[in-house]
Design an enzyme around this catalytic site. Structure first.
Site, PDB file in Angstrom:
ATOM      1  N   SER A 197       0.826  -1.207   0.000  1.00 16.43           N
ATOM      2  CA  SER A 197       0.000   0.000   0.000  1.00 16.43           C
ATOM      3  C   SER A 197       0.856   1.251   0.000  1.00 16.43           C
ATOM      4  CB  SER A 197      -0.863  -0.018   1.262  1.00 16.43           C
ATOM      5  OG  SER A 197      -1.331   1.273   1.570  1.00 16.43           O
ATOM      6  N   TYR A 225      -2.402   0.212  10.627  1.00 19.82           N
ATOM      7  CA  TYR A 225      -2.647  -0.490   9.360  1.00 19.82           C
ATOM      8  C   TYR A 225      -1.429  -0.344   8.437  1.00 19.82           C
ATOM      9  CZ  TYR A 225      -3.909  -1.246   4.596  1.00 19.82           C
ATOM     10  OH  TYR A 225      -3.891  -1.672   3.291  1.00 19.82           O
ATOM     11  N   ARG A 233      -9.996  13.084  10.070  1.00 23.55           N
ATOM     12  CA  ARG A 233     -10.023  11.695  10.567  1.00 23.55           C
ATOM     13  C   ARG A 233      -8.609  11.316  10.998  1.00 23.55           C
ATOM     14  NH1 ARG A 233     -11.778   6.990   6.386  1.00 23.55           N
ATOM     15  NH2 ARG A 233      -9.810   7.599   5.444  1.00 23.55           N
ATOM     16  N   LYS A 289       1.537  -3.109   6.859  1.00 25.64           N
ATOM     17  CA  LYS A 289       1.940  -3.292   5.464  1.00 25.64           C
ATOM     18  C   LYS A 289       3.455  -3.179   5.343  1.00 25.64           C
ATOM     19  CE  LYS A 289      -1.823  -4.330   3.603  1.00 25.64           C
ATOM     20  NZ  LYS A 289      -2.000  -5.652   2.998  1.00 25.64           N
TER      21      LYS A 289
END
Ligand code: NAD
Ligand code: WQD
Length: 339
Positions: A127, A152, A297, A156
């Site tokens: 990613s 997250y 966010r 990766k």
């Protein structure tokens, strides 16, 4: 006939890749624990290709399940590893769930492959989040991986290191990591598309607002240092992305790789802001989208988009589709989706 093992391929990207692999004459075996996808995806793949892929419900968090699978299937020539949890914001709230699932799954799979008696071609779903918050744009593959802004993204990055270092010790494994940007849209047949059990990504939320399943979309911040203040991302059509997987896999299969471990950016090479996407979607769908600007966010970065020269040159691959077309297929999928 030798098989390609696709982990997590009842999911969004894996299912679209399975279709293109089957259409290219490959034989695939899908494993998935159905934690974020539905078994009905197999029906969609069959309706498109006329072939129902072999499927086993397997959870990669449990080493014995993958070891047992590889004992039972001696004819696996390669693996494309899609299985993971993928939501940036969710990973911030539940870091251990993400580290356990994404890292254990990769370690268990790669450990099992290290024991496998035959040569293995491994393609990994990485990613753009491994670039963290980039200092310059577009991001190129020779930029160092920077601390991702979420657990997250760190899963990766760590998974890339697990694969990179294992390949050094186990030369029967050749690997390519594909660093995706933001895949969107649905298969043109509208038989498969993005059909998660949990919806956090921009486009599925947008289409749910358009069809009336949601009242509005919350735009997470318009005070970023971008042209209109909303974050910029590199949106790539799912079919372009799936095609890149076939090309990358066959690069390994045909021994065209230049190193035992390679990695490529898969994006369009330009960014669009959230508001640009919303306005383009309104034009394409003819639907007015209610939105409300709210706070940023956690884990989001202002902007990222790909330098795609390496993939263009080495893979002979370039994204073909524009944002309007991608959003049109996403909208058609929302209206016609069967599951
Ligand atoms: P997805 O959630 O649709 O598919 C992932 C699949 O993996 C799901 O079907 C889920 O059930 C399965 N899975 C999760 N944990 C598992 C486990 N322990 N054992 C077996 N199966 C498991 O997500 P996607 O969008 O198709 O993403 C596929 C891969 O691409 C993921 O690794 C993701 O991190 C990566 N990726 C996604 C995006 C994106 O924006 N969609 C971008 C870059 C990278
Ligand atoms: C896109 C933009 C949000 C929802 C994705 C994948 C993640 C990772 C990186 C895999 C962001 C904004 C979104 C909403 C909004 N890929 N947004 N309101 O965050 O770029 O991450 O690519 O490695 O798996 O999710 O994608 O679709 O979540 O958000 O304003 O309701 O849309 O802030 O700027 P993101 P996304």
């Amino acid at each position: 006939m030798a098989k390609i093992l696709l982990t997590g391929a009842t999911g969004y990207i894996g299912s679209h890749t399975a279709v293109q692999l089957i259409e290219s004459g490959h034989n695939v075996l899908i494993i998935d624990n159905l934690s974020n996808s539905k078994i009905q995806v197999l029906d969609g793949i069959e309706r498109i290709t006329g072939i129902r892929p072999q499927f086993e419900q397997i959870d990669l968090r449990y080493k014995d399940q993958i070891l047992d699978l590889l004992i039972r299937h001696k004819d696996i020539e390669g693996v494309i590893h899609f299985a993971a949890f993928k939501f940036v914001a969710e990973s911030i709230q539940h870091p251990l769930m993400y580290y356990e699932n994404n890292i254990f799954s990769t370690i268990n799979l790669v450990y099992a492959l290290s024991l496998y008696p035959n040569p293995i071609n491994l393609v990994f779903s990485s990613s753009c989040t491994v670039y963290g918050n980039p200092d310059t744009l577009p991001v190129t593959e020779d930029m160092p991986m920077k601390e991702p802004t979420s657990p997250y993204g760190k899963t990766k990055m760590l998974s890339e290191y697990v694969i990179m270092d294992t390949v050094k010790q186990y030369p029967h494994i050749k690997a390519i990591s594909l660093r995706y940007f933001n895949p969107i849209g649905a298969h043109p047949s509208i038989e498969i598309g993005e059909s998660p059990l949990k919806t956090f990504n921009l486009i599925p939320i947008l289409t749910e607002v358009a069809i009336g399943k949601r009242k509005e979309i919350l735009v997470f911040g318009n005070d970023y240092p971008t042209p209109d203040g909303t974050p910029v991302r590199d949106y790539i059509y799912i079919q372009d992305l799936a095609r890149a997987h076939v090309i990358a896999y066959e690069r390994l299969l045909n021994k065209k790789n230049k190193k035992n471990y390679e990695y490529f950016n898969l994006g369009v090479g330009r960014g669009y802001s959230v508001m640009e996407v919303i306005k383009t979607f309104e034009k394409v769908s003819g639907q007015k989208i209610n939105y409300r600007i709210v706070d940023r966010r956690p884990g989001d970065i202002a902007a990222i988009y790909a330098d795609t020269i390496l993939a263009n040159k080495e893979l002979g691959w370039k994204a073909q589709y524009n944002l309007e077309f991608m959003l049109e297929t996403a909208w058609k999928w929302e209206i016609n989706k069967k599951f």
